[in-house]
Design a protein around this motif. Structure first.
Motif, PDB file in Angstrom:
ATOM      1  N   ALA A 236    -114.790  26.678 124.473  1.00 12.79           N
ATOM      2  CA  ALA A 236    -114.156  25.660 123.659  1.00 12.79           C
ATOM      3  C   ALA A 236    -115.140  25.289 122.438  1.00 12.79           C
ATOM      4  N   ILE A 237    -114.695  25.043 121.142  1.00 10.36           N
ATOM      5  CA  ILE A 237    -115.439  24.426 120.105  1.00 10.36           C
ATOM      6  C   ILE A 237    -115.238  23.027 120.022  1.00 10.36           C
ATOM      7  N   PRO A 238    -116.473  22.308 120.462  1.00  5.25           N
ATOM      8  CA  PRO A 238    -116.454  20.784 120.457  1.00  5.25           C
ATOM      9  C   PRO A 238    -115.479  20.130 119.056  1.00  5.25           C
ATOM     10  N   MET A 239    -114.893  18.978 119.558  1.00  4.89           N
ATOM     11  CA  MET A 239    -114.393  18.550 118.404  1.00  4.89           C
ATOM     12  C   MET A 239    -115.294  17.776 117.429  1.00  4.89           C
ATOM     13  N   GLU A 240    -116.645  17.682 117.943  1.00  5.27           N
ATOM     14  CA  GLU A 240    -117.541  16.911 117.016  1.00  5.27           C
ATOM     15  C   GLU A 240    -118.050  18.197 116.170  1.00  5.27           C
ATOM     16  N   PHE A 241    -117.765  19.210 116.350  1.00  5.65           N
ATOM     17  CA  PHE A 241    -118.517  20.380 115.724  1.00  5.65           C
ATOM     18  C   PHE A 241    -118.118  20.085 114.161  1.00  5.65           C
ATOM     19  N   THR A 242    -119.479  20.229 113.216  1.00  4.62           N
ATOM     20  CA  THR A 242    -119.369  20.116 111.842  1.00  4.62           C
ATOM     21  C   THR A 242    -119.426  21.272 111.231  1.00  4.62           C
ATOM     22  N   GLY A 243    -119.716  22.607 111.732  1.00  2.73           N
ATOM     23  CA  GLY A 243    -119.796  23.580 110.956  1.00  2.73           C
ATOM     24  C   GLY A 243    -118.607  24.544 110.512  1.00  2.73           C
ATOM     25  N   THR A 244    -118.725  25.514 110.069  1.00  6.33           N
ATOM     26  CA  THR A 244    -117.326  26.086 109.460  1.00  6.33           C
ATOM     27  C   THR A 244    -116.754  26.969 110.526  1.00  6.33           C
ATOM     28  N   VAL A 245    -115.359  26.957 110.945  1.00 10.36           N
ATOM     29  CA  VAL A 245    -114.596  27.967 111.853  1.00 10.36           C
ATOM     30  C   VAL A 245    -113.561  28.241 111.010  1.00 10.36           C
ATOM     31  N   PRO A 246    -113.137  29.764 111.439  1.00 10.45           N
ATOM     32  CA  PRO A 246    -111.906  30.141 110.719  1.00 10.45           C
ATOM     33  C   PRO A 246    -110.592  29.296 110.969  1.00 10.45           C
ATOM     34  N   GLU A 247    -109.782  29.406 109.761  1.00 10.48           N
ATOM     35  CA  GLU A 247    -108.539  28.878 110.079  1.00 10.48           C
ATOM     36  C   GLU A 247    -107.633  30.043 110.691  1.00 10.48           C
ATOM     37  N   VAL A 248    -106.799  29.444 111.912  1.00 11.11           N
ATOM     38  CA  VAL A 248    -105.912  30.338 112.515  1.00 11.11           C
ATOM     39  C   VAL A 248    -104.436  29.888 112.956  1.00 11.11           C
ATOM     40  N   ASP A 249    -103.567  30.649 113.077  1.00 10.60           N
ATOM     41  CA  ASP A 249    -102.283  29.904 113.426  1.00 10.60           C
ATOM     42  C   ASP A 249    -102.156  29.301 114.817  1.00 10.60           C
TER      43      ASP A 249
ATOM     44  N   TYR B 217    -111.125  34.081 117.489  1.00 11.50           N
ATOM     45  CA  TYR B 217    -110.777  32.637 117.377  1.00 11.50           C
ATOM     46  C   TYR B 217    -109.422  32.221 117.528  1.00 11.50           C
ATOM     47  N   SER B 218    -109.044  31.248 118.098  1.00 15.48           N
ATOM     48  CA  SER B 218    -107.653  30.752 118.531  1.00 15.48           C
ATOM     49  C   SER B 218    -107.607  29.273 118.724  1.00 15.48           C
TER      50      SER B 218
ATOM     51  N   VAL C 142    -100.021  26.362 117.227  1.00  9.99           N
ATOM     52  CA  VAL C 142     -98.455  25.816 117.700  1.00  9.99           C
ATOM     53  C   VAL C 142     -97.792  25.258 116.236  1.00  9.99           C
ATOM     54  N   ASP C 143     -98.680  24.133 115.912  1.00 10.54           N
ATOM     55  CA  ASP C 143     -98.083  23.244 114.601  1.00 10.54           C
ATOM     56  C   ASP C 143     -98.359  23.714 113.433  1.00 10.54           C
ATOM     57  N   GLY C 144     -98.683  24.944 113.194  1.00  7.59           N
ATOM     58  CA  GLY C 144     -98.976  25.703 111.945  1.00  7.59           C
ATOM     59  C   GLY C 144    -100.683  25.801 111.755  1.00  7.59           C
ATOM     60  N   PRO C 145    -100.905  26.385 110.652  1.00  8.23           N
ATOM     61  CA  PRO C 145    -102.369  26.936 110.630  1.00  8.23           C
ATOM     62  C   PRO C 145    -103.255  25.565 110.592  1.00  8.23           C
ATOM     63  N   GLY C 146    -104.663  26.076 111.107  1.00  5.78           N
ATOM     64  CA  GLY C 146    -105.659  25.145 111.450  1.00  5.78           C
ATOM     65  C   GLY C 146    -106.734  25.422 111.941  1.00  5.78           C
ATOM     66  N   PRO C 147    -108.011  24.796 111.994  1.00  9.12           N
ATOM     67  CA  PRO C 147    -109.194  25.163 112.232  1.00  9.12           C
ATOM     68  C   PRO C 147    -109.016  25.647 113.928  1.00  9.12           C
ATOM     69  N   ALA C 148    -109.904  26.849 114.123  1.00  8.49           N
ATOM     70  CA  ALA C 148    -110.058  27.284 115.480  1.00  8.49           C
ATOM     71  C   ALA C 148    -110.621  26.490 116.202  1.00  8.49           C
ATOM     72  N   THR C 149    -109.949  26.304 117.718  1.00  6.43           N
ATOM     73  CA  THR C 149    -110.939  25.322 118.726  1.00  6.43           C
ATOM     74  C   THR C 149    -111.351  25.984 119.770  1.00  6.43           C
ATOM     75  N   GLU C 150    -111.281  27.378 119.887  1.00 15.41           N
ATOM     76  CA  GLU C 150    -111.929  28.005 120.917  1.00 15.41           C
ATOM     77  C   GLU C 150    -112.179  29.479 120.197  1.00 15.41           C
ATOM     78  N   VAL C 151    -113.452  29.943 120.692  1.00 11.35           N
ATOM     79  CA  VAL C 151    -113.714  31.477 120.467  1.00 11.35           C
ATOM     80  C   VAL C 151    -113.719  32.320 122.012  1.00 11.35           C
ATOM     81  N   ASP C 152    -113.100  33.593 121.774  1.00 10.73           N
ATOM     82  CA  ASP C 152    -113.117  34.229 123.099  1.00 10.73           C
ATOM     83  C   ASP C 152    -114.068  35.639 122.731  1.00 10.73           C
TER      84      ASP C 152
END
Length: 91
Positions: free
Chosen positions: A9-22, A42-43, A24-34
């Motif tokens: 899981a990518i912590p909610m406090e993460f301040t770096g850059t993550v890719p945007e992914v699809d 990223y997903s 459930v509720d539309g495009p948004g920043p990734a919240t986990e990396v597999d």
């Protein structure tokens, strides 16, 4: 964790850059990396969470957590992902 990979899981406090992914509720920043086969995927996750102070091992995968971040390593290949509030580092 699973025998063929690990999801961190990518912590909610993460301040770096993550890719945007699809998500459930539309495009948004990734919240986990597999990590499987050394390739990050990223997903979105509905409930990102970490496990500070703990370590888990399953098969070739070892994850440990500290206040400085979470590190997950494939001990057979040496591939790893480290996540903290500022960055995601792949090695």
């Amino acid at each position: 964790m699973r025998p063929d990979g690990v999801t961190c899981a990518i912590p909610m406090e993460f301040t770096g850059t993550v890719p945007e992914v699809d998500c459930v509720d539309g495009p948004g920043p990734a919240t986990e990396v597999d990590l499987a086969d050394g390739v990050p995927v990223y997903s979105c996750a509905s409930d990102p969470a970490a496990f500070p102070g703990n370590a888990l091992r399953l098969g070739d995968f070892m994850c440990s957590s500290a206040e400085s971040g979470v590190t997950c390593t494939n001990t057979a290949t040496g591939h790893a992902v480290k996540l903290n509030r500022q960055e995601i580092v792949l090695r």
